[in-house]
Design an enzyme around this catalytic site. Structure first.
Site, PDB file in Angstrom:
ATOM      1  N   LEU A   1      46.732 -79.811  69.951  1.00 15.83           N
ATOM      2  CA  LEU A   1      47.144 -80.897  71.056  1.00 15.83           C
ATOM      3  C   LEU A   1      48.228 -80.336  71.817  1.00 15.83           C
ATOM      4  O   LEU A   1      48.187 -80.550  73.086  1.00 15.83           O
ATOM      5  CB  LEU A   1      47.651 -82.339  70.264  1.00 15.83           C
ATOM      6  CG  LEU A   1      46.609 -82.574  69.076  1.00 15.83           C
ATOM      7  CD1 LEU A   1      47.142 -84.077  68.898  1.00 15.83           C
ATOM      8  CD2 LEU A   1      45.320 -82.958  69.972  1.00 15.83           C
TER       9      LEU A   1
ATOM     10  N   GLY B   1      35.782 -80.745  82.144  1.00  9.52           N
ATOM     11  CA  GLY B   1      36.326 -81.314  80.811  1.00  9.52           C
ATOM     12  C   GLY B   1      37.405 -82.251  80.995  1.00  9.52           C
ATOM     13  O   GLY B   1      37.920 -82.052  82.117  1.00  9.52           O
TER      14      GLY B   1
ATOM     15  N   LEU C   1      42.240 -83.249  76.376  1.00 11.21           N
ATOM     16  CA  LEU C   1      43.682 -83.055  76.782  1.00 11.21           C
ATOM     17  C   LEU C   1      44.031 -82.056  77.800  1.00 11.21           C
ATOM     18  O   LEU C   1      44.654 -82.267  78.684  1.00 11.21           O
ATOM     19  CB  LEU C   1      44.439 -82.560  75.443  1.00 11.21           C
ATOM     20  CG  LEU C   1      44.523 -83.733  74.471  1.00 11.21           C
ATOM     21  CD1 LEU C   1      45.260 -83.215  73.119  1.00 11.21           C
ATOM     22  CD2 LEU C   1      45.178 -84.998  74.717  1.00 11.21           C
TER      23      LEU C   1
ATOM     24  N   ARG D   1      46.253 -73.301  57.000  1.00  8.97           N
ATOM     25  CA  ARG D   1      45.092 -73.668  56.860  1.00  8.97           C
ATOM     26  C   ARG D   1      44.118 -72.788  56.658  1.00  8.97           C
ATOM     27  O   ARG D   1      43.235 -72.981  55.616  1.00  8.97           O
ATOM     28  CB  ARG D   1      44.409 -74.336  58.334  1.00  8.97           C
ATOM     29  CG  ARG D   1      44.950 -75.589  58.635  1.00  8.97           C
ATOM     30  CD  ARG D   1      44.538 -76.159  60.105  1.00  8.97           C
ATOM     31  NE  ARG D   1      44.961 -77.290  60.309  1.00  8.97           N
ATOM     32  CZ  ARG D   1      44.926 -78.042  61.484  1.00  8.97           C
ATOM     33  NH1 ARG D   1      44.169 -77.449  62.418  1.00  8.97           N
ATOM     34  NH2 ARG D   1      45.624 -79.156  61.437  1.00  8.97           N
TER      35      ARG D   1
ATOM     36  N   GLU E   1      41.409 -75.333  74.026  1.00  8.75           N
ATOM     37  CA  GLU E   1      40.640 -74.536  73.061  1.00  8.75           C
ATOM     38  C   GLU E   1      39.812 -73.444  73.778  1.00  8.75           C
ATOM     39  O   GLU E   1      39.372 -72.514  73.108  1.00  8.75           O
ATOM     40  CB  GLU E   1      40.128 -75.644  71.737  1.00  8.75           C
ATOM     41  CG  GLU E   1      39.411 -75.033  70.988  1.00  8.75           C
ATOM     42  CD  GLU E   1      38.715 -75.821  70.069  1.00  8.75           C
ATOM     43  OE1 GLU E   1      38.741 -77.206  70.375  1.00  8.75           O
ATOM     44  OE2 GLU E   1      38.082 -75.570  69.124  1.00  8.75           O
TER      45      GLU E   1
ATOM     46  N   ARG F   1      45.373 -71.208  63.815  1.00 11.30           N
ATOM     47  CA  ARG F   1      46.331 -72.040  64.560  1.00 11.30           C
ATOM     48  C   ARG F   1      46.734 -72.858  63.362  1.00 11.30           C
ATOM     49  O   ARG F   1      46.197 -73.396  62.483  1.00 11.30           O
ATOM     50  CB  ARG F   1      45.281 -72.985  65.442  1.00 11.30           C
ATOM     51  CG  ARG F   1      46.253 -73.910  66.089  1.00 11.30           C
ATOM     52  CD  ARG F   1      45.256 -74.816  66.960  1.00 11.30           C
ATOM     53  NE  ARG F   1      44.050 -75.622  66.443  1.00 11.30           N
ATOM     54  CZ  ARG F   1      44.276 -76.771  65.728  1.00 11.30           C
ATOM     55  NH1 ARG F   1      45.580 -77.287  65.370  1.00 11.30           N
ATOM     56  NH2 ARG F   1      43.508 -77.379  65.125  1.00 11.30           N
TER      57      ARG F   1
END
Lengths: 637, 257, 220
Positions: free
Chosen positions: A441, A40, A43, A330, A425, A435
């Site tokens: 990030l 991967g 970030l 959220r 993640e 989250r």
């Protein structure tokens, strides 16, 4: 299975410091003798690979995209949190820690979150030094914006492309190391298995996506930064290629999978428009700084939004959560949207949508100021919907966005397979059951830049590893396992495409394991998914051959894993008889419809252990203790 | 909508390729171009033919994977969009649409519409970075960046590395890509120490990859999904001239790459 | 690799050489045009200007000629090498390509450049060395040579056509060379490049005026 969290002793604010002192080091001259595989290049993975190479490790980095710059971190829009308190509005490491634990509905590990909050300030420093063009005030200082779940302004941003800019910073650092020969990059290469020898991770098996070659790579440690599994739902805000294969195959080799049912449904996405639709597009949460969310007061009100008078509108977030208003977290904002739509007050052609209205903000600060803040998002919206959001309110609806669950890791970010580390993640560590915006990030970069670079030395220095190369029988076994699966997928030649199965699986998951779940639904899903999976292996049609670029074959392998993961998600959701964060069990809610946690019975991490293809996975529990944050029902009212 | 597609098919890097005609039927005008391609591919699969390979990922215009020359335009007829943001409502019902890969020597075709854009990664590796090893940074607010400079840097940093600039350039030049990164970093105080070394190294790599030179047709700016301006090319050239005028020692002094 | 070699070997370096050499020639072209226009002031004026150049200013004239020759060689060599590189950069053409920004000026730079190079040779053989004599020409009588030549329709036609290419070449060349040299002046929009437009029009008109006026007997 023993779950040792390895959280250091001592006061929470000193844990990371004292841990760094206690950990073993690898001598600079010896680092080059160690090979570390990083899977991967987002970030977490990209930052990790670059930093490990800077330190002197011999790094091999893999990504399925054609360039490490295309990892899905690039699509993050809104921003990155940091407890800098540049705005002098009462922020602190303690407050970011508290907000994150509370935002996660008290299902994360305190020590990890505290460390994340501490490191957040270093991340901003590091990114600025790399040339990330964060937004600035006229005086040249950094600007901040507000985000959901916080009452301070601590989010740093680069227009609506913060993820892109942070990723390019990490990518450039990675390319610098590639140029120096410290990192060998393997783009268009997909990890298909992890190789465990003598109980520790010693390498991976990959497929070269261009030639189809199955290859083995040996190493002293393996690091996964392969992102989340939101694409289980088919329609999500994830990139089409985002997949769970790396973590899922690691799970099947013995890494525990933690809290798989914790998925985040993002409240502000562009609603689905038709069956051909291949993905959902996020509209940054930052829009809720200036946009007001509403639906008509009356059911089935089909009038145009600008003809509905103020008195007949229900600004339901402001009404239900007066102190956080449109900036409610959220999970809460998503459920509220679902609720008003279920009441028949949804807007748009499908009735599955709510308005996000900028008229008030445009009247207050002017169209130019709004354009400056969100211009690219407005353009994006207009392109997709053919509507001008400066004139008519946006229509939004929740969509799958992020998965808080992931491979279980200890404080050192190591999974239950020694030597297999998991970042970003892909792990479960910091966000609990929900989250907060602008925290993904932060976590990806904290893990990649600052944590793995320290903790991997402790593993490597403490462990006496025998010399292993790719001729080892374990590599051959993994290679043949991977080849077998490829052959089987290609040989089936049934009557349905991979996408048709994926879409059907997504519908099942959205219906029964989406924004709201209940026992009957989850049980239905647990019947339907294995049936569909069986049909998949009988009826799937994967065209082409194995020795060339074959995108259908890539997809088929990923979807095969999604089937198994979906089942585990439902199993986990069924087992967790409480509501917390993104996991909302309809049976467990307060009188006014909020999530009702059960701290007495469920204050633990569910870490699922693979027990074989036919056997039911084993549930292990890591109890969560809250010493510093007082357990309470979340209130954003 | 019903459409006729003329698509470039090529089995592999060395295989010969040709344009092949396909029908796309009953496509919703609300679908994106890539969703239309999905529909065509599903039909091909069920007919037992090999689907058309094309690069795509985020499908929201930011990852830079998608890369199609559509009817003679990089990323299709609309400005400021990547292929994935192009919707079928931009086409007439019954239209014939040409779909080709980027045609640049430095981007060899991998298969069908997929090309190898690793040349861009090597240009970045040659100098498109600020040397700042993790952990050594000072407090972020110690570096003041004028808002104008920061905005300009961001305009250039918006590049998604899709390669449309080189694909659209009649000379096959990737000057816009190279200049965008040079401009992004040269605008910022942090980028100064390596500024002149960077421009020399990146331009040299750009040329070594086999891209052509810029003659300022301006096609790249109109093709760029992020609407990056050819002003960046002027800035790159300016820095290149200053670098040429400086002593070698000064250029090398900036960093150790 | 020395610095000069590395500069020259890059596409940007070559473009800068093209831009500088091009601008030198633009300067010359303007002076040349001003000189030509003196034909409207009659034989005495033009011939005395010519006599001045070949007499007292002779050394300067030769310096200018050498500089121009060097500029021309640099311009042509860099153009040739860049063209080779550019062609190689796209070995397989598009089946369908629709240019959006390129102007008629930018698209005709190469063909126009070749035409202008041929024209320069012809022009020098015609008026400088008097090797080509479409009509009887006399050394030193510039005025008479001009009148005699441009009364011939085909000579005038060659000059008129060449000047169209000069105008187009200048329109793109003037704009792109200042941009190549680092100035962010003029826009991509072909109508928002005021200096290039005015320069191209003035030079084109100034040079075209003389042969056309002679042909139509409008010169005193």
């Amino acid at each position: 299975m023993e779950l040792r969290s390895r959280v250091p002793d001592g006061p929470i604010e000193e844990k990371w410091d004292s841990h760094r002192f206690d950990m073993k080091l690898v001598n600079p001259a010896n680092k080059r003798k160690y090979t570390v595989i990083v899977v991967g290049s987002g970030l977490a993975g990209g930052a990790g690979a670059a930093t490990l190479a800077e330190l002197g490790y011999n790094v091999k980095c893999f990504c399925f995209q054609d360039s490490p710059r295309r990892a899905h971190s690039i699509a993050a829009q809104g921003g990155i949190n940091a407890a800098k308190n540049y705005q002098n509005d009462g922020d602190s490491v303690q407050r970011l820690f508290y907000d994150t634990v509370k935002g996660g509905d008290f299902r994360s590990r305190e020590a990890n979150v505290y460390r994340l909050a501490q490191i957040s300030v270093n991340i901003i420093d590091q990114c600025v030094a790399q040339g990330v063009p964060f937004a600035r005030e006229y005086g040249g200082l950094l600007a901040n914006r507000s985000f959901g779940g916080a009452q301070v302004s601590r989010t740093f941003y680069a227009r609506g492309q913060t993820g892109q800019q942070l990723l390019l910073g990490a990518y450039q650092a990675l390319e610098r190391q590639i140029g120096k020969g410290m990192v060998t990059m393997y783009p268009r290469t997909e990890m298909l298995d992890v190789v465990v020898i003598d109980g520790v991770a010693r390498g991976i098996v990959t497929r070269n996506l261009i030639t189809g070659a199955i290859e083995s790579h040996a190493a002293d440690a393996v690091v996964l930064g392969t992102g989340g599994y939101g694409n289980v739902f088919y329609l999500s805000t994830n990139a089409k290629g985002s997949n769970a294969t790396a973590i899922w195959r690691a799970y099947k080799r013995g890494a525990a999978f933690a809290n798989p049912c914790f998925t985040q449904i993002h409240p502000t996405c562009i609603p689905k428009s038709g069956d051909y639709q291949s993905k959902l597009t996020l509209m940054s949460e930052s829009l809720r700084n200036d946009g007001r969310v509403w639906v008509p007061l009356a059911k089935g009100d089909k009038r145009k939004p600008d003809t509905i008078p103020e008195a007949e509108r229900d600004y339901y977030l402001e009404r239900m959560y007066p102190s956080y208003g449109n900036l409610a977290p959220r999970d809460i904002a998503s459920r509220a949207a679902k609720r008003v739509c279920d009441e028949g007050r949804g807007v748009g052609p499908t009735g599955l949508g709510v308005y996000l209205d900028f008229a008030a903000a445009i009247a207050r600060v002017g169209e130019d100021a709004i354009r400056e803040r969100y211009g690219n998002l407005f353009v994006m919206y207009q392109r997709i919907t053919d509507e001008n959001p400066y004139r008519v309110p946006m229509r939004i609806y929740p969509a799958v966005h992020y998965t808080m669950g992931g491979l279980w890791v200890d404080y050192n970010l190591m999974s239950t397979i020694p030597g297999l580390h998991v970042l970003g993640e892909a792990n479960f560590s910091d966000h609990g059951a929900n989250r907060l915006g602008a925290s993904a990030l932060m976590q990806g970069l904290a893990d990649g830049y600052f944590i793995i670079s320290n903790t991997i030395a402790d593993y490597l220095a403490a462990k006496k590893l025998s010399a292993v190369d790719t001729t080892h029988a374990a590599f051959k076994e993994a290679e043949s396992r991977v080849s077998e699966m490829t052959k089987k997928l290609l040989a089936t030649k049934g009557s349905r495409t991979v996408d048709s199965f994926h879409r059907e699986l997504g519908n099942i998951m959205w219906e029964y394991c989406g924004m709201a779940r209940n026992e009957a639904g989850l049980k239905t899903a647990l019947e339907k998914i294995p049936k569909l999976r069986e049909e998949f292996w009988r009826e799937v049609n994967v065209p082409g051959s194995a020795d060339t670029l074959n995108q259908a074959l890539e997809k088929a392998g990923r979807v095969a894993d999604f089937f198994e993961l979906a089942e585990l998600m439902c199993r986990d959701a069924l087992e967790r008889k409480e509501s917390c964060g993104g996991h909302f069990r309809e049976e467990y809610q307060t009188a006014d419809g909020e999530a009702l946690r059960d701290d007495e019975h469920y204050a633990y991490v569910s870490a699922w252990e693979y027990a074989g293809d036919k056997a039911t996975p084993v549930l292990n529990k890591e109890p969560l203790e809250f010493e510093y944050v007082h357990l309470a029902q979340r209130s954003y009212k | 909508m019903n459409l006729t597609l003329r698509v470039w098919r090529q089995a592999g890097p060395k295989a010969p390729g040709k344009m092949v005609e396909y029908k796309a039927t009953e496509i919703s005008p609300e679908a994106s171009f890539l969703e239309m391609m999905d529909v065509v591919n599903d039909e091909l699969t069920l007919k037992g033919e090999e689907p058309i390979a094309f690069d795509h990922d985020c499908r929201e215009g930011i990852c830079g994977s998608c890369s199609m020359m559509i009817d003679g335009h990089a990323h299709g007829p609309n400005q400021g969009t990547a292929t994935c943001q192009l919707h079928m409502r931009s086409f007439e019902d019954g239209a014939t649409i040409f779909v080709e890969p980027w045609r640049v020597r430095a981007f060899p075709v991998v298969k069908d519409l997929c090309v190898d854009r690793s040349a861009f990664d090597r240009i970045i590796a040659a100098g498109g970075f600020i040397t700042a090893a993790t952990g050594g940074a000072q407090d972020a607010n110690n570096v003041l960046v004028p808002k104008v400079a920061s905005d300009l840097a961001m305009d250039s940093a918006a590049c998604i590395g899709c390669g449309a600039c080189a694909a659209a350039c009649p000379n096959g030049s990737a000057s816009l890509f190279t200049a965008a990164k040079i401009t992004h970093l040269a605008q910022l105080p942090q980028g100064q120490p390596e500024r002149y070394r960077r421009v020399v190294e990146m331009v040299a790599q750009h040329d070594a990859e086999g891209f052509g030179g810029c003659t300022l047709h301006g096609e790249c700016q109109l093709a760029c999904p992020k609407e990056i301006s050819i002003d960046t090319i002027s800035r790159m050239n300016r820095d290149y001239m200053v670098a040429a005028a400086m002593s070698q020692e000064e250029k090398v002094g900036g960093g150790t790459g | 690799m020395t610095r000069a070699v590395s500069f020259w070997s890059s596409t940007v370096g070559k473009k800068i050489v093209m831009a500088v050499s091009g601008l030198i020639m633009v300067g010359f072209v303007i002076l040349h045009m001003v000189g030509n226009l003196q034909i409207f002031e009659g034989s005495a004026k033009l011939n005395s200007y010519s006599a001045f150049l070949h007499g007292p200013a002779n050394e300067v004239l030769w310096i200018v000629r050498v500089v121009l020759l060097l500029a021309l060689v640099a311009h042509v060599v860099s153009a040739y090498q860049l063209t080779v590189l550019d062609r190689a950069a796209r070995p397989v053409p598009y089946a369908k390509r629709d240019l959006q920004a390129a102007t008629i000026g930018s698209r005709t730079m190469r063909i126009g450049g070749i035409i202008l190079a041929l024209f320069i040779v012809l022009h020098i053989l015609h008026f400088t060395t008097l090797t080509l004599q479409p009509a009887a020409l006399t050394e030193g009588d510039v005025y008479a040579n001009g009148i005699a030549s441009f009364q011939l329709g085909w000579v005038t036609a060659i000059y008129v056509v060449a000047m169209i290419f000069l105008g187009l070449h200048l329109y793109h060349g003037a704009w792109s060379s200042v941009r190549t040299l680092g100035f962010e002046r003029g826009r991509l929009d072909p109508f928002k490049r005021p200096v290039a437009i005015v320069l191209a029009l003035v030079v084109w008109a100034g040079f075209t005026l003389v042969p056309v006026a002679v042909y139509f007997h409008l010169v005193p």
